[in-house]
Design a protein around this motif. Structure first.
Motif, PDB file in Angstrom:
ATOM      1  N   UNK A 263     -52.640 -11.423  58.297  1.00  0.00           N
ATOM      2  CA  UNK A 263     -53.962 -11.893  57.815  1.00  0.00           C
ATOM      3  C   UNK A 263     -55.046 -10.745  57.669  1.00  0.00           C
ATOM      4  N   UNK A 264     -55.496 -10.616  56.513  1.00  0.00           N
ATOM      5  CA  UNK A 264     -56.108  -9.535  56.058  1.00  0.00           C
ATOM      6  C   UNK A 264     -57.844  -9.993  56.177  1.00  0.00           C
ATOM      7  N   UNK A 265     -57.843 -11.305  56.166  1.00  0.00           N
ATOM      8  CA  UNK A 265     -59.072 -11.878  55.987  1.00  0.00           C
ATOM      9  C   UNK A 265     -59.755 -12.035  57.320  1.00  0.00           C
ATOM     10  N   UNK A 266     -59.048 -12.581  58.558  1.00  0.00           N
ATOM     11  CA  UNK A 266     -59.528 -12.614  59.905  1.00  0.00           C
ATOM     12  C   UNK A 266     -58.483 -11.980  60.722  1.00  0.00           C
ATOM     13  N   UNK A 267     -58.977 -10.926  61.323  1.00  0.00           N
ATOM     14  CA  UNK A 267     -57.872  -9.998  62.113  1.00  0.00           C
ATOM     15  C   UNK A 267     -57.117 -10.740  63.115  1.00  0.00           C
ATOM     16  N   UNK A 268     -55.836 -10.553  63.419  1.00  0.00           N
ATOM     17  CA  UNK A 268     -55.324 -11.397  64.386  1.00  0.00           C
ATOM     18  C   UNK A 268     -55.842 -11.001  65.947  1.00  0.00           C
ATOM     19  N   UNK A 269     -56.452  -9.939  65.864  1.00  0.00           N
ATOM     20  CA  UNK A 269     -56.934  -9.671  67.361  1.00  0.00           C
ATOM     21  C   UNK A 269     -58.222 -10.812  67.597  1.00  0.00           C
ATOM     22  N   UNK A 270     -58.654 -11.343  66.829  1.00  0.00           N
ATOM     23  CA  UNK A 270     -59.556 -12.308  66.886  1.00  0.00           C
ATOM     24  C   UNK A 270     -59.051 -13.653  67.784  1.00  0.00           C
ATOM     25  N   UNK A 271     -57.926 -13.852  67.321  1.00  0.00           N
ATOM     26  CA  UNK A 271     -57.106 -15.200  67.926  1.00  0.00           C
ATOM     27  C   UNK A 271     -56.799 -14.656  69.429  1.00  0.00           C
ATOM     28  N   UNK A 272     -56.372 -13.419  69.636  1.00  0.00           N
ATOM     29  CA  UNK A 272     -55.884 -12.833  70.890  1.00  0.00           C
ATOM     30  C   UNK A 272     -57.237 -13.042  71.917  1.00  0.00           C
ATOM     31  N   UNK A 273     -58.426 -12.552  71.290  1.00  0.00           N
ATOM     32  CA  UNK A 273     -59.611 -12.663  72.217  1.00  0.00           C
ATOM     33  C   UNK A 273     -60.011 -13.816  72.428  1.00  0.00           C
ATOM     34  N   UNK A 274     -59.776 -14.894  71.661  1.00  0.00           N
ATOM     35  CA  UNK A 274     -60.216 -16.288  71.968  1.00  0.00           C
ATOM     36  C   UNK A 274     -59.275 -16.856  73.034  1.00  0.00           C
ATOM     37  N   UNK A 275     -57.799 -16.634  72.707  1.00  0.00           N
ATOM     38  CA  UNK A 275     -56.986 -17.058  73.823  1.00  0.00           C
ATOM     39  C   UNK A 275     -57.203 -16.468  75.031  1.00  0.00           C
ATOM     40  N   UNK A 276     -57.407 -15.314  75.038  1.00  0.00           N
ATOM     41  CA  UNK A 276     -57.741 -14.510  76.473  1.00  0.00           C
ATOM     42  C   UNK A 276     -58.969 -15.229  77.016  1.00  0.00           C
ATOM     43  N   UNK A 277     -60.062 -15.616  76.496  1.00  0.00           N
ATOM     44  CA  UNK A 277     -61.258 -16.161  76.893  1.00  0.00           C
ATOM     45  C   UNK A 277     -61.068 -17.336  77.233  1.00  0.00           C
ATOM     46  N   UNK A 278     -60.360 -18.389  76.524  1.00  0.00           N
ATOM     47  CA  UNK A 278     -60.188 -19.703  76.850  1.00  0.00           C
ATOM     48  C   UNK A 278     -58.964 -20.167  77.873  1.00  0.00           C
ATOM     49  N   UNK A 279     -59.055 -19.640  78.848  1.00  0.00           N
ATOM     50  CA  UNK A 279     -58.072 -19.869  79.799  1.00  0.00           C
ATOM     51  C   UNK A 279     -57.222 -21.081  79.794  1.00  0.00           C
ATOM     52  N   UNK A 280     -55.939 -21.041  79.705  1.00  0.00           N
ATOM     53  CA  UNK A 280     -54.870 -21.955  79.475  1.00  0.00           C
ATOM     54  C   UNK A 280     -54.761 -22.158  77.973  1.00  0.00           C
ATOM     55  N   UNK A 281     -55.154 -21.727  77.122  1.00  0.00           N
ATOM     56  CA  UNK A 281     -55.112 -21.735  75.422  1.00  0.00           C
ATOM     57  C   UNK A 281     -53.548 -21.675  75.321  1.00  0.00           C
ATOM     58  N   UNK A 282     -53.151 -22.167  74.430  1.00  0.00           N
ATOM     59  CA  UNK A 282     -51.473 -21.610  73.743  1.00  0.00           C
ATOM     60  C   UNK A 282     -51.940 -20.954  72.549  1.00  0.00           C
ATOM     61  N   UNK A 283     -51.420 -19.838  72.163  1.00  0.00           N
ATOM     62  CA  UNK A 283     -51.355 -18.918  71.092  1.00  0.00           C
ATOM     63  C   UNK A 283     -49.837 -18.684  70.328  1.00  0.00           C
ATOM     64  N   UNK A 284     -49.935 -18.931  69.055  1.00  0.00           N
ATOM     65  CA  UNK A 284     -48.692 -18.508  68.254  1.00  0.00           C
ATOM     66  C   UNK A 284     -49.479 -17.493  67.051  1.00  0.00           C
ATOM     67  N   UNK A 285     -48.873 -16.436  67.126  1.00  0.00           N
ATOM     68  CA  UNK A 285     -49.025 -15.355  66.091  1.00  0.00           C
ATOM     69  C   UNK A 285     -47.796 -15.605  65.018  1.00  0.00           C
ATOM     70  N   UNK A 286     -47.981 -15.878  63.852  1.00  0.00           N
ATOM     71  CA  UNK A 286     -46.831 -16.169  63.001  1.00  0.00           C
ATOM     72  C   UNK A 286     -46.381 -15.034  62.142  1.00  0.00           C
ATOM     73  N   UNK A 287     -45.115 -14.786  62.381  1.00  0.00           N
ATOM     74  CA  UNK A 287     -44.634 -13.732  61.345  1.00  0.00           C
ATOM     75  C   UNK A 287     -44.659 -13.968  59.945  1.00  0.00           C
ATOM     76  N   UNK A 288     -45.108 -12.770  59.439  1.00  0.00           N
ATOM     77  CA  UNK A 288     -45.013 -12.833  57.704  1.00  0.00           C
ATOM     78  C   UNK A 288     -46.097 -13.632  57.026  1.00  0.00           C
ATOM     79  N   UNK A 289     -46.772 -14.314  57.934  1.00  0.00           N
ATOM     80  CA  UNK A 289     -47.957 -14.978  57.372  1.00  0.00           C
ATOM     81  C   UNK A 289     -49.420 -14.389  57.417  1.00  0.00           C
ATOM     82  N   UNK A 290     -50.127 -14.723  56.365  1.00  0.00           N
ATOM     83  CA  UNK A 290     -51.451 -14.064  56.364  1.00  0.00           C
ATOM     84  C   UNK A 290     -52.431 -15.123  56.643  1.00  0.00           C
ATOM     85  N   UNK A 291     -53.556 -15.187  55.698  1.00  0.00           N
ATOM     86  CA  UNK A 291     -54.528 -16.237  55.789  1.00  0.00           C
ATOM     87  C   UNK A 291     -54.431 -17.603  55.186  1.00  0.00           C
TER      88      UNK A 291
END
Length: 321
Positions: A263-291
């Motif tokens: 994703x070049x519009x919204x950086x993947x690190x954003x999702x990781x930071x929200x995932x870490x902040x929201x304890x108990x959330x579930x995250x999937x970073x999708x290979x090959x996909x952008x925005x």
């Protein structure tokens, strides 16, 4: 990859009249007695499309989609007066009350993910869970990345974009765009709209020639980017710290996050930071996909999370990364 859900028509459409001159268009589709879900579109300024209905299993979801203030079929289109995040949060809650829905799942992508986090923080008792895609944190770092930082990856597209502005202002294109959209120079507004549209298209990874917006298409694009400039200039009336704080208060609420690794519009690190902040959330970073939410792998992950919630009321059995 799962087969996309079929095109469906809404069984209900209406307008939410606000007390300050906006008329917010909404629709309902899917199962009348299904799991209630509200979809928050991106932008800011973009509006909903019939394709967005296809995220939701029509046999299991009662899906509510609406065009935010100034967007899509809501009027006045392009209107920025009485148009802030606080107004949008009030509209979402007023719509829930109008439709007599006690609690609902909130699904949103890009700016819609930011709005979903803010809404869940402000009205947690109204929310059964969150499904977020392509997380946008609304802070200065996100804006700097979008308007200048991403040129490291698509330098040719950025040079074409930057050529629209005086050289002395190219370090801060957003500041120029804000002034342009507040002006009445129709020719200048149209030129900046086309440049912004092409730059966004490059970051979405859309290749090949495409028709340049003109006629009604350029009018709609101008209204869209006017609203977007209004919001981005003010960090969407939120900012990074506020959104991460909202995420930290979601503990105990089912939260699923999907984000394209490219994703070049919204950086993947954003999702990781929200995932870490929201304890108990579930995250999937999708290979090959952008925005692009309709990239097959990203669509599969997003609708997979929605299907898991429809079945179980949480994301325990959704296979996050």
């Amino acid at each position: 990859m799962r087969t996309p859900y079929p095109d469906i028509a809404p069984w209900d459409e209406g307008v939410l009249d606000t007390a300050d001159g906006h008329r917010v268009h909404y629709e309902q589709c899917g199962a009348r007695d299904g799991v209630p879900v509200v979809f928050l579109h991106g932008g800011p300024g973009s509006g909903c499309s019939p394709a967005h209905r296809r995220f939701f299993d029509p046999a299991r979801y009662r899906a509510v989609l609406f065009d935010q203030r100034g967007c899509g079929r809501s009027t006045p289109r392009g209107g920025t007066r009485h148009n802030t995040t606080a107004h949008l949060l009030a509209d979402i809650e007023a719509l829930r009350t109008r439709l007599r829905i006690e609690r609902w799942l909130v699904a949103g992508g890009s700016w819609g993910s930011s709005l979903a986090l803010a809404y869940a923080d402000a009205h947690r008792a109204s929310v059964t869970g969150l499904v977020l895609r392509g997380v946008f944190l609304t802070g200065r770092a996100d804006l700097d990345w979008f308007f200048t930082g991403a040129r490291e990856l698509v330098p040719d597209a950025w040079e074409a974009f930057a050529a629209t502005f005086p050289r002395r202002h190219r370090r801060d294109p957003l500041a120029v765009l804000v002034r342009v959209f507040e002006d009445d120079d129709a020719e200048r507004v149209a030129a900046c709209t086309r440049a912004w549209w092409a730059w966004e298209r490059a970051l979405l990874g859309v290749s090949g020639p495409a028709p340049v917006p003109d006629g009604d298409a350029i009018a709609r694009a101008v209204d869209r980017y006017r609203v977007q400039a209004h919001y981005l200039a003010r960090r969407c009336f939120l900012g990074e710290r506020a959104l991460l704080g909202a995420a930290s208060r979601l503990r105990g609420l089912p939260v699923a996050i999907v984000h394209g690794r490219e994703d070049l519009v919204c950086r993947p690190r954003n999702a990781w930071r929200v995932h870490r902040a929201a304890g108990g959330s579930r995250l999937r970073l999708v290979d090959g996909a952008g925005h692009d939410p309709f990239h097959p792998a990203l669509y599969d992950a997003f609708t997979g999370a929605l299907d898991a919630f429809a079945a179980d009321g949480d994301f325990t059995r959704w296979p996050a990364a």
